[in-house]
Design a protein around this motif. Structure first.
Motif: not given
Length: 408
Positions: A123-129, A131-135, A150-161, A163-165
Motif C-alpha cells: 500500500v505504501a508503494k502504491d501511494a508513492a506511485q 503521487d508520481l502519476t499525479n505529478a 499533444d492530447q495523446q500524451d496527456y491522456d496517457i498521463a491521466q490513465a496512469n494516474y 490506474q495507480a489510484l
C-alpha cells in the motif's frame, strides 16, 4: 316310702291351673317393669353432636393450568475458526460463564502478521506511485495548454494516474483482509453464556471457514431462558378470550406463567408468554407456546424438564371452603351448614377449581353461611348441634390452581 313317691309321680297337674300360674307370672313381670319405669324416668337422651364450622373465605385467586416442557436456550452457537492454523492457547475454563468478546482460542498469528506487513508495504508503494502519476498528470496538463505535448500524451498521463489510484484501492482492500485474518487468530465468544468442553486442544492444526471448519466448542445463552410447552386448543381459545378482555392480541397479552424443576415446588420462577406458534398441530390438537424467564443465577439449564404453569385468566374474587367438607350424593355435590338456630341444613353447591386444600364454591352458599368443616359424619339434616368456630385460613397457594393441563 317308695309307694308314696310312686303315688306322687302318678299325679297330673290340671292344664287350667298351669295356665293360670303362667299368666300370673307374666302379670307380675309387667307390674315390676312398670314400677321400675316410674322410678327411673326412662333412658337419658343422647347429647347433641359438636361440629366445627367456618365462614367461606373471600379471596382473590387466579386460575392456572400446568403443562410439561423442556428448557431451551434462546441462542446457541457452534464455535469455529474463520482461518486455518495451529491452536496455541485455550484461555477459558470448560463449562464456565463467558462474556461476549472473551477470547476462547488463540491461533498462531505469526504468518498473518508477516502477510499484513507485506500488504502494508504494498500500500505504501502504491501511494508513492499515485503521487508520481499525479505529478506527471499535472505537468502534462500545463504542457498541453502551451501546445508542447499533444492530447495523446496527456491522456496517457491521466490513465496512469487513474490506474495507480485503482491499484492503491485494491491493495488497501487486501490489507484490510489481512488485518481481519490477524484479528481472527483470536476466536472470541459471539454471545454471552455457558461454554462447553474443549474439542480441540493446543497444538492441533485446525481448518477454518464457514460450514467446513473444525468444531472447537459450543456456547449457549442462559439468561433469559425459554420453556416450550404444547397447549391444547381449548386452552388457546381461553387465552384468546382473556387477551380480548385486555384489548390485545393473545401473542402480545403478556400472559403470566411460572415454572418449577423436578426438585422444586410452588413454581418459584416467574415469567410471561412471549410466543405462540402460528398454527395448531392437527395430529395432536396442540399449539406450541413459549415462556421466557430471567435466569441471573443460571440455575435453569437448557434441556432440563420443567413444569410450566400458565395463567388462565385475570384475578377474580371467589368463595373457598376446605375440599374435605364437600359431600357427594350420586352426581350432586353439597355442603352442610348450621343456621342461626343451630340446626343442620344441606346445601347443593356448584364447585370451581381447587386451590391447595381449598375448593372454589361458585354457587350454593354465601360468605355469611357457617359451613361444617369438622364433624360432618355426626351431623344430620334437621338436627341440633353444638358449634365451634374454626380459624380462617387463606388458600395454601393463592393464585395457583392445582388443575393439570396436557403435557408432553
Amino acid at each position: 316310702m317308695f309307694a308314696a313317691m310312686s303315688t306322687a309321680r302318678s299325679r297330673r297337674i290340671p292344664v287350667a291351673s298351669f295356665r293360670r300360674a303362667v299368666a300370673g307370672c307374666v302379670l307380675a313381670g309387667f307390674t315390676l317393669l312398670a314400677c321400675g319405669c316410674g322410678r327411673g324416668g326412662g333412658p337419658p337422651a343422647p347429647p347433641m353432636a359438636t361440629v366445627t364450622v367456618m365462614h367461606p373465605l373471600q379471596q382473590e385467586v387466579t386460575d392456572w393450568e400446568d403443562f410439561a416442557g423442556r428448557l431451551q436456550s434462546p441462542k446457541s452457537t457452534n464455535i469455529q475458526a474463520r482461518i486455518s492454523g495451529v491452536v496455541t492457547e485455550t484461555p477459558f475454563k470448560e463449562g464456565a460463564h463467558v462474556n461476549q468478546g472473551d477470547v476462547l482460542f488463540v491461533i498462531d498469528d505469526r504468518p498473518f502478521k508477516a502477510d499484513l506487513d507485506n500488504k502494508v508495504a504494498t500500500v505504501a508503494k502504491d501511494a508513492a506511485q499515485v503521487d508520481l502519476t499525479n505529478a506527471q498528470l499535472a505537468r502534462s496538463q500545463r504542457l498541453l495548454q502551451t501546445h508542447v505535448v499533444d492530447q495523446q500524451d496527456y491522456d496517457i498521463a491521466q490513465a496512469n494516474y487513474r490506474q495507480a489510484l485503482a491499484q492503491l484501492a485494491a491493495d488497501k482492500a487486501a490489507q484490510e483482509a489481512s488485518e481481519l485474518n490477524l484479528e481472527w487468530t483470536r476466536v472470541r465468544a459471539p454471545i454471552e453464556g455457558l461454554v462447553s468442553k474443549i474439542d480441540v486442544t493446543v497444538g492441533n492444526l485446525i481448518t477454518g471457514g464457514v460450514g467446513n471448519g473444525t468444531p472447537l466448542t459450543t456456547l449457549v445463552s442462559v439468561n433469559p431462558i425459554y420453556c416450550y410447552v404444547p397447549v391444547p386448543e381449548r386452552t388457546l381459545l381461553k387465552y384468546q378470550i382473556y387477551a380480548r378482555k385486555k384489548q390485545q392480541e393473545v401473542r402480545n397479552a403478556q400472559i403470566g406463567c411460572a415454572i418449577q424443576l423436578e426438585n422444586e415446588t410452588d413454581f418459584p420462577h416467574k415469567g410471561v408468554i412471549d410466543f405462540i406458534d402460528n398454527s395448531v398441530d392437527p395430529n395432536t390438537g396442540t399449539i406450541q407456546v413459549r415462556g421466557v424467564f430471567q435466569n441471573p443465577d443460571e440455575v435453569l439449564t437448557p434441556g432440563l424438564f420443567a413444569r410450566m404453569r400458565i395463567e388462565g385468566g385475570g384475578p377474580y374474587k371467589a368463595l373457598l371452603v376446605p375440599d374435605a367438607a364437600v359431600g357427594t350424593d350420586q352426581n350432586e355435590r353439597y355442603l352442610m351448614v348450621v343456621d342461626a338456630s343451630g340446626t343442620v341444613q344441606t346445601r347443593p353447591v356448584e364447585l370451581g377449581r381447587l386451590f391447595g386444600d381449598l375448593r372454589v364454591i361458585e354457587k350454593g352458599v354465601t360468605a355469611a353461611d357457617r359451613v361444617i368443616v369438622n364433624g360432618v359424619q355426626m351431623a344430620r339434616p334437621g338436627a341440633k348441634v353444638n358449634v365451634e368456630e374454626a380459624p380462617a385460613t387463606p388458600a395454601s397457594s393463592p393464585g395457583a390452581a392445582s388443575t393439570t393441563g396436557t403435557g408432553a
